[in-house]
Design a protein around this motif. Sequence first.
Motif, short mmCIF file in Angstrom:
data_model
loop_
_atom_site.label_atom_id
_atom_site.label_comp_id
_atom_site.label_asym_id
_atom_site.label_seq_id
_atom_site.Cartn_x
_atom_site.Cartn_y
_atom_site.Cartn_z
N PRO A 1 1.14 -9.93 4.04
CA PRO A 1 0.14 -8.95 3.59
C PRO A 1 0.52 -8.33 2.25
O PRO A 1 -0.31 -7.73 1.57
CB PRO A 1 0.15 -7.90 4.71
N ALA B 1 0.82 -1.22 0.00
CA ALA B 1 0.00 0.00 0.00
C ALA B 1 0.85 1.26 0.00
O ALA B 1 0.33 2.34 0.26
CB ALA B 1 -0.95 0.00 1.19
N GLY B 2 2.15 1.11 -0.26
CA GLY B 2 2.97 2.30 -0.47
C GLY B 2 3.68 2.86 0.74
O GLY B 2 4.26 3.95 0.66
N HIS C 1 1.81 -2.87 7.85
CA HIS C 1 1.07 -4.12 8.07
C HIS C 1 2.03 -5.27 8.32
O HIS C 1 1.71 -6.43 8.07
CB HIS C 1 0.17 -4.42 6.87
N THR C 2 3.25 -4.91 8.77
CA THR C 2 4.28 -5.84 9.25
C THR C 2 4.71 -6.90 8.23
O THR C 2 5.00 -8.03 8.60
CB THR C 2 3.85 -6.54 10.57
N ALA C 3 4.74 -6.55 6.95
CA ALA C 3 5.34 -7.46 5.97
C ALA C 3 6.84 -7.48 6.20
O ALA C 3 7.45 -6.45 6.50
CB ALA C 3 5.03 -7.00 4.55
FE1 FES Z 1 3.60 -2.51 3.61
FE2 FES Z 1 1.03 -2.93 3.98
S1 FES Z 1 1.96 -1.15 3.22
S2 FES Z 1 2.67 -4.26 4.42
#
Ligand code: FES
Length: 191
Positions: free
Chosen positions: A155, A119-120, A139-141
């Motif tokens: 994610p 998501a940037g 989102h902890t990727a």
């Molecule tokens: Fe990087 Fe969602 S923006 S894991």
Amino acid sequence: MKDHLCCCHEESPSGDRNARRGFLGQAIALLCGATAFLIPTAVGVATFLNPLRQKGQGGRWMRLATLDTLPTDGTPQRVPVIADRTDAWTRYPAEPVGAVFLRRSGEKVAALQVVCPHAGCTIDYQSSPKGGAFLCPCHTATFDLQGKRTQTTSPCPRDMDRLEVEVRNNVEVWVKFESFLLGVASKVPQA
Ligand code: FES
């Protein structure tokens, strides 16, 4: 008349409670609906407004470093990308338009976009005695040092975006700096 007033007075608290529950339920439903609408919209607007979408900024070869400034042990170095930016009305000279991670291995250099393909958000590098890793705080990727996803269920829909690199004159590190569509599994350059 008195009895009637008394009866109404006794029913009022439960009526109020029901009304409050109904209001709360509607508010939660509204919030969920607004969130479902706003998040994709915000990602779309951010993508549209991304400076690299501006004319002349995407897919551009840029000299970002010299070999001697990069650690020889493969530790990623975050390098800002500075460029002129032009929108419909204004030209903004020499301002940050992004950043890349550069990793040197001997005389070779690899480059990764810092922008998370999900998501940037901006990906961070976290060092550790085991060699470190990349982490997206939103989102902890997580990604290894080659930019590959390290979670069974990530994610993020794809690995970090690698960029083309050339070492010119055995010294200068040139990177083809570009951005890619967010939230999709394949690496598609932004128009
Ligand atoms: Fe990087 Fe969602 S923006 S894991």
